[in-house]
Design a protein around this motif. Structure first.
Motif, short mmCIF file in Angstrom:
data_model
loop_
_atom_site.label_atom_id
_atom_site.label_comp_id
_atom_site.label_asym_id
_atom_site.label_seq_id
_atom_site.Cartn_x
_atom_site.Cartn_y
_atom_site.Cartn_z
N GLU A 50 0.81 -1.22 0.00
CA GLU A 50 0.00 0.00 0.00
C GLU A 50 0.84 1.27 0.00
O GLU A 50 0.59 2.19 -0.77
N ARG A 51 1.84 1.34 0.84
CA ARG A 51 2.66 2.56 0.98
C ARG A 51 3.66 2.73 -0.16
O ARG A 51 4.10 3.84 -0.44
N ASP A 52 4.05 1.63 -0.80
CA ASP A 52 5.15 1.68 -1.77
C ASP A 52 4.74 1.16 -3.15
O ASP A 52 5.58 0.68 -3.90
N TRP A 53 3.48 1.24 -3.50
CA TRP A 53 2.97 0.66 -4.75
C TRP A 53 3.69 1.24 -5.98
O TRP A 53 3.93 0.53 -6.95
N GLU A 54 4.05 2.50 -5.96
CA GLU A 54 4.70 3.12 -7.11
C GLU A 54 6.06 2.47 -7.40
O GLU A 54 6.51 2.44 -8.55
N ASN A 55 6.74 1.96 -6.38
CA ASN A 55 8.08 1.39 -6.54
C ASN A 55 8.09 -0.13 -6.72
O ASN A 55 9.15 -0.70 -6.92
N VAL A 56 6.95 -0.77 -6.63
CA VAL A 56 6.89 -2.24 -6.77
C VAL A 56 7.11 -2.59 -8.24
O VAL A 56 6.43 -2.08 -9.12
N LYS A 57 8.09 -3.49 -8.49
CA LYS A 57 8.42 -3.89 -9.85
C LYS A 57 8.26 -5.39 -10.08
O LYS A 57 8.10 -5.83 -11.20
N TYR A 58 8.37 -6.17 -9.00
CA TYR A 58 8.41 -7.62 -9.12
C TYR A 58 7.19 -8.26 -8.46
O TYR A 58 6.71 -7.78 -7.44
N CYS A 59 6.74 -9.36 -9.02
CA CYS A 59 5.55 -10.03 -8.48
C CYS A 59 5.87 -10.94 -7.30
O CYS A 59 4.98 -11.29 -6.54
N SER A 60 7.14 -11.32 -7.14
CA SER A 60 7.49 -12.26 -6.08
C SER A 60 8.96 -12.10 -5.68
O SER A 60 9.74 -11.42 -6.35
N LYS A 61 9.34 -12.75 -4.60
CA LYS A 61 10.74 -12.74 -4.17
C LYS A 61 11.62 -13.43 -5.19
O LYS A 61 12.77 -13.02 -5.42
N LYS A 62 11.11 -14.48 -5.80
CA LYS A 62 11.88 -15.20 -6.79
C LYS A 62 12.24 -14.31 -7.98
O LYS A 62 13.39 -14.29 -8.45
N CYS A 63 11.28 -13.54 -8.46
CA CYS A 63 11.56 -12.61 -9.56
C CYS A 63 12.54 -11.52 -9.14
O CYS A 63 13.39 -11.11 -9.92
N ARG A 64 12.44 -11.05 -7.91
CA ARG A 64 13.37 -10.04 -7.42
C ARG A 64 14.79 -10.59 -7.42
O ARG A 64 15.75 -9.93 -7.80
N GLN A 65 14.96 -11.86 -6.98
CA GLN A 65 16.29 -12.48 -6.94
C GLN A 65 16.82 -12.72 -8.36
O GLN A 65 18.02 -12.57 -8.60
#
Length: 68
Positions: A50-65
């Protein structure tokens, strides 16, 4: 009375049964979506973002890694 029918196997689709038992009276079709930059799959807004929706780029931890 409705709760008793749900527990006794009254014929009702599973989705509707879950919604009534959980107290959810609506579908979450109005939530914003984004596309993951790694897997290119769409994902839906979550309360924890909710607070950081503009900066969210990845759907999961796996994609972030995988991006690093």
């Amino acid at each position: 009375m409705l709760y008793q029918k749900l527990l006794t196997g009254w014929p009702m689709p599973n989705l509707m049964r879950r919604q009534i038992l959980s107290g959810m009276s609506h579908k979450k079709i109005h939530l914003p979506t984004k596309v993951c930059v790694v897997c290119l799959r769409p994902f839906v807004w979550r309360k924890k973002w909710e607070r950081d929706w503009e900066n969210v780029k990845y759907c999961s931890k796996k994609c972030r890694q995988m991006a690093n």
